[in-house]
Design a protein around this motif. Sequence first.
Motif, PDB file in Angstrom:
ATOM      1  N   CYS A   1      25.002  42.099  21.532  1.00  0.00           N
ATOM      2  CA  CYS A   1      25.321  41.267  22.696  1.00  0.00           C
ATOM      3  C   CYS A   1      24.053  41.036  23.526  1.00  0.00           C
ATOM      4  O   CYS A   1      23.733  39.896  23.890  1.00  0.00           O
TER       5      CYS A   1
ATOM      6  N   ALA B   1      25.585  34.655  28.392  1.00  0.00           N
ATOM      7  CA  ALA B   1      26.491  35.318  29.331  1.00  0.00           C
ATOM      8  C   ALA B   1      27.220  36.514  28.724  1.00  0.00           C
ATOM      9  O   ALA B   1      28.382  36.754  29.044  1.00  0.00           O
ATOM     10  N   GLY B   2      26.551  37.259  27.860  1.00  0.00           N
ATOM     11  CA  GLY B   2      27.147  38.505  27.366  1.00  0.00           C
ATOM     12  C   GLY B   2      27.104  39.525  28.490  1.00  0.00           C
ATOM     13  O   GLY B   2      26.037  39.968  28.908  1.00  0.00           O
ATOM     14  N   LEU B   3      28.273  39.893  28.989  1.00  0.00           N
ATOM     15  CA  LEU B   3      28.302  40.747  30.182  1.00  0.00           C
ATOM     16  C   LEU B   3      27.730  42.136  29.907  1.00  0.00           C
ATOM     17  O   LEU B   3      27.729  42.619  28.773  1.00  0.00           O
TER      18      LEU B   3
ATOM     19  N   GLY C   1      29.330  41.744  39.350  1.00  0.00           N
ATOM     20  CA  GLY C   1      30.769  41.843  39.559  1.00  0.00           C
ATOM     21  C   GLY C   1      31.235  43.217  39.100  1.00  0.00           C
ATOM     22  O   GLY C   1      30.515  43.910  38.373  1.00  0.00           O
ATOM     23  N   ASP C   2      32.454  43.587  39.495  1.00  0.00           N
ATOM     24  CA  ASP C   2      32.984  44.872  39.018  1.00  0.00           C
ATOM     25  C   ASP C   2      33.131  44.815  37.497  1.00  0.00           C
ATOM     26  O   ASP C   2      32.876  45.806  36.799  1.00  0.00           O
ATOM     27  N   GLY C   3      33.502  43.631  36.983  1.00  0.00           N
ATOM     28  CA  GLY C   3      33.609  43.479  35.535  1.00  0.00           C
ATOM     29  C   GLY C   3      32.246  43.652  34.880  1.00  0.00           C
ATOM     30  O   GLY C   3      32.085  44.465  33.962  1.00  0.00           O
ATOM     31  N   SER C   4      31.252  42.938  35.371  1.00  0.00           N
ATOM     32  CA  SER C   4      29.908  43.021  34.773  1.00  0.00           C
ATOM     33  C   SER C   4      29.396  44.460  34.811  1.00  0.00           C
ATOM     34  O   SER C   4      28.786  44.935  33.856  1.00  0.00           O
TER      35      SER C   4
ATOM     36  N   PHE D   1      30.911  46.593  32.151  1.00  0.00           N
ATOM     37  CA  PHE D   1      30.365  46.268  30.822  1.00  0.00           C
ATOM     38  C   PHE D   1      28.988  46.903  30.594  1.00  0.00           C
ATOM     39  O   PHE D   1      28.519  46.976  29.468  1.00  0.00           O
TER      40      PHE D   1
ATOM     41  N   ASN E   1      35.962  42.586  43.213  1.00  0.00           N
ATOM     42  CA  ASN E   1      37.237  41.912  43.500  1.00  0.00           C
ATOM     43  C   ASN E   1      38.368  42.475  42.652  1.00  0.00           C
ATOM     44  O   ASN E   1      39.448  41.897  42.578  1.00  0.00           O
TER      45      ASN E   1
ATOM     46  N   MET F   1      38.989  42.456  39.641  1.00  0.00           N
ATOM     47  CA  MET F   1      39.567  41.579  38.606  1.00  0.00           C
ATOM     48  C   MET F   1      38.474  40.924  37.777  1.00  0.00           C
ATOM     49  O   MET F   1      37.299  40.948  38.147  1.00  0.00           O
ATOM     50  N   TRP F   2      38.894  40.331  36.666  1.00  0.00           N
ATOM     51  CA  TRP F   2      38.040  39.430  35.928  1.00  0.00           C
ATOM     52  C   TRP F   2      38.351  38.028  36.459  1.00  0.00           C
ATOM     53  O   TRP F   2      39.160  37.281  35.901  1.00  0.00           O
ATOM     54  N   GLY F   3      37.701  37.702  37.567  1.00  0.00           N
ATOM     55  CA  GLY F   3      38.004  36.431  38.235  1.00  0.00           C
ATOM     56  C   GLY F   3      37.773  35.234  37.333  1.00  0.00           C
ATOM     57  O   GLY F   3      38.477  34.224  37.426  1.00  0.00           O
ATOM     58  N   ALA F   4      36.803  35.337  36.452  1.00  0.00           N
ATOM     59  CA  ALA F   4      36.497  34.201  35.562  1.00  0.00           C
ATOM     60  C   ALA F   4      37.687  33.894  34.661  1.00  0.00           C
ATOM     61  O   ALA F   4      37.970  32.727  34.355  1.00  0.00           O
TER      62      ALA F   4
ATOM     63  N   ARG G   1      40.213  32.103  36.834  1.00  0.00           N
ATOM     64  CA  ARG G   1      39.839  30.699  37.084  1.00  0.00           C
ATOM     65  C   ARG G   1      40.056  29.847  35.829  1.00  0.00           C
ATOM     66  O   ARG G   1      40.519  28.711  35.909  1.00  0.00           O
TER      67      ARG G   1
ATOM     68  N   GLY H   1      36.541  35.889  42.982  1.00  0.00           N
ATOM     69  CA  GLY H   1      35.128  35.973  42.594  1.00  0.00           C
ATOM     70  C   GLY H   1      34.297  34.878  43.197  1.00  0.00           C
ATOM     71  O   GLY H   1      34.779  34.060  43.992  1.00  0.00           O
TER      72      GLY H   1
HETATM   73  C1  LIG Z   1      30.553  40.747  26.498  1.00  0.00           C
HETATM   74  C2  LIG Z   1      31.474  39.821  27.217  1.00  0.00           C
HETATM   75  N1  LIG Z   1      32.809  40.038  27.164  1.00  0.00           N
HETATM   76  C3  LIG Z   1      33.659  39.212  27.815  1.00  0.00           C
HETATM   77  C4  LIG Z   1      33.193  38.127  28.515  1.00  0.00           C
HETATM   78  C5  LIG Z   1      34.159  37.148  29.192  1.00  0.00           C
HETATM   79  N2  LIG Z   1      34.039  37.176  30.653  1.00  0.00           N
HETATM   80  C6  LIG Z   1      33.300  36.273  31.323  1.00  0.00           C
HETATM   81  S1  LIG Z   1      33.295  36.520  32.963  1.00  0.00           S
HETATM   82  C7  LIG Z   1      34.343  37.838  32.815  1.00  0.00           C
HETATM   83  C8  LIG Z   1      34.796  38.593  34.023  1.00  0.00           C
HETATM   84  C9  LIG Z   1      33.673  39.166  34.803  1.00  0.00           C
HETATM   85  O1  LIG Z   1      34.185  39.917  35.849  1.00  0.00           O
HETATM   86  P1  LIG Z   1      33.340  40.191  37.142  1.00  0.00           P
HETATM   87  O2  LIG Z   1      31.967  40.590  36.759  1.00  0.00           O
HETATM   88  O3  LIG Z   1      34.106  41.151  37.957  1.00  0.00           O
HETATM   89  O4  LIG Z   1      33.188  38.789  37.882  1.00  0.00           O
HETATM   90  P2  LIG Z   1      34.365  37.807  38.391  1.00  0.00           P
HETATM   91  O5  LIG Z   1      34.741  36.959  37.220  1.00  0.00           O
HETATM   92  O6  LIG Z   1      35.492  38.630  38.879  1.00  0.00           O
HETATM   93  O7  LIG Z   1      33.730  36.987  39.453  1.00  0.00           O
HETATM   94  C10 LIG Z   1      34.652  38.077  31.489  1.00  0.00           C
HETATM   95  C11 LIG Z   1      35.526  39.194  31.039  1.00  0.00           C
HETATM   96  C12 LIG Z   1      31.778  37.927  28.516  1.00  0.00           C
HETATM   97  N3  LIG Z   1      31.199  36.907  29.127  1.00  0.00           N
HETATM   98  N4  LIG Z   1      30.958  38.799  27.891  1.00  0.00           N
END
Ligand SMILES: Cc1ncc(C[n+]2csc(CCOP(=O)(O)OP(=O)(O)O)c2C)c(N)n1
Length: 573
Positions: free
Chosen positions: A94, A431-433, A457-460, A463, A487, A489-492, A495, A571
């Motif tokens: 990734c 955009a590989g998180l 982000g909490d998601g990033s 990861f 937030n 959540m996975w806001g993306a 959306r 987000g």
């Molecule tokens: C490795 C990887 N897995 C899944 C995704 C799909 N994806 C894009 S944005 C996102 C959510 C990110 O969450 P966060 O960082 O909290 O930001 P928010 O969307 O909440 O603003 C996901 C799961 C990705 N881009 N990369």
Amino acid sequence: MAKKELKVDSVAEAYLALLAERGIEYLFANAGTDFAPIVEAYAKAAHSGLPAPKPLIATHENLAISMAHGYAAASGRVPAVMVHVSVGTANALCGLFNAARANVPILFTAGRSPLTEEGLPGARDTYIHWAQEMFDQAGMVREIVKWDYELRNGVQLETVIDRALTIAQSPPEGPVYLSLPREVLAEGLPGFAYEQPSRHAAASPPAPDQVAIVAAAELLAAAKNPLIITADAGRERVAVAALAAFAERFAIPVVEHRQRHLNLPADHPCHLGYSPTPLIDGADLVLVIDCDVPWIPGRRPPAPDAKIIHIGVDPLFSRYPIRGFTCDVAITGAARLVLPALGQALLPFAEMMPIEARRKALAERRETMRAGWRKLRDEARTMRPISPVWVSTCLAEARDPASAIVNEYTLLPEHCPSTRQGSFFGSSPAAGLGWGAGAALGVKLAQPDRQVIAVLGDGSYLFSNPVAVHHAAHLHRLPVLFVVVNNAMWGAVRRATLGMYPQGEAARSNRPPFIDLDELPAFEQVCAAAGGYGERVENPAELPAAIERALHAVTIEKRQALLNVICQGGGGG
Ligand SMILES: Cc1ncc(C[n+]2csc(CCOP(=O)(O)OP(=O)(O)O)c2C)c(N)n1
């Protein structure tokens, strides 16, 4: 010229020495049984005085490659990364894809399972050496890297390393992959002779074709409302000045769209923000500079008769399977070379171009845009849960203007502008998180005196392998401030779902799946567990002081810090 000679015992020792001689400062690594000759070579180098890149442990491969990515982007130097055979390569994919799509040169290497079952030094001696072997280990990465090869013996070492490094650094730059079988690394070498400095040079960037320059200049001369959209013109720092001069001379608005670098200082009079949407309707010409996705065709494309010019080392992004943006002229060339040439070709037309009227309209638009942003900031000040707008606003106030921000999605650049070269690094278009936290450590490694802030982000953040990240920050003394715009959540994903199904069942449902991240751990404690400063912030009024405390920890106490900022859903990016 006589070759330089080193007394070595093994290919591994010669390999490390050559990497160092070629200017590789760091080997970011996550090791396995394939590393035995490398570990032995490092131990010997410690007292033999043989040169070697500094070894830097990262306890997850995606962290190793993300750190290397940030280091390369900030330093302009090529890092080496080594991971464990097939499985380590798989874990790094990734981050490798991020680096490839962002044109970051990295010497990415992996061991190979020993090829022989017995007999040679380095032959198989543990059970994993059978199952981890693949028919084509490099096949995993071949679509991603510019070049791959397996080192066959010590005799070809210099050729292989020089070829790897020069290809990685020739435009368009990108990672290369070298696999290193254990028997080859362990092979004895009766001394090692090589050219120093290297007699191999990276290729120069393509300079623009004059016919294409004239064609583009004629279109620009005829345009009343041209618009520049760029994501990455500033990857080569000299291009920032070239873009600033070009836009200023001809009064052309510049939009940074999903920017990966600082392309134009935010305080430049031609800077018209970060979204092409408000400007694209009125544009009769769009100059796309180093930008893979200048607009979304199905949403707000330019007018059908608007002329479109693309500029870039690979202006058609030939490694993207599908990309159908209209293109009247495509100029192959580095922006720093194309823009001065285009400016020269345009000068004779300057008299007949409505430059001053444009300059006036541009200034007005810019003022209206900035007034809109100020209004958003005023509204955000007291919002609870905290608005991402307020997080960016407070960071803008608190950051050292020379600091580097590493943004994985959640910083809103209109509320936290960057004005200095090298002060902004955004996610790869892949955009590989999980990139931002490690990349920030790499930036700090390259520029230890710079304040470095990662906005995630909490998601990033999740990861990024947070425990590995905070361990590396502590172990390698890399005091970075991590700001998690949380937030929950996975806001993306939210959306995307609402965008596709605005009236759908998910829009009506309270809690559709795969969006909310419930019961999140206390991120600030994860950082604290690694010796860092951690704080959770829920009250918008307390955010500025919390940022000050965190920056104090980073700059004065020299330890990492994390602010877990509890934010509104939806987000920011
Ligand atoms: C490795 C990887 N897995 C899944 C995704 C799909 N994806 C894009 S944005 C996102 C959510 C990110 O969450 P966060 O960082 O909290 O930001 P928010 O969307 O909440 O603003 C996901 C799961 C990705 N881009 N990369």
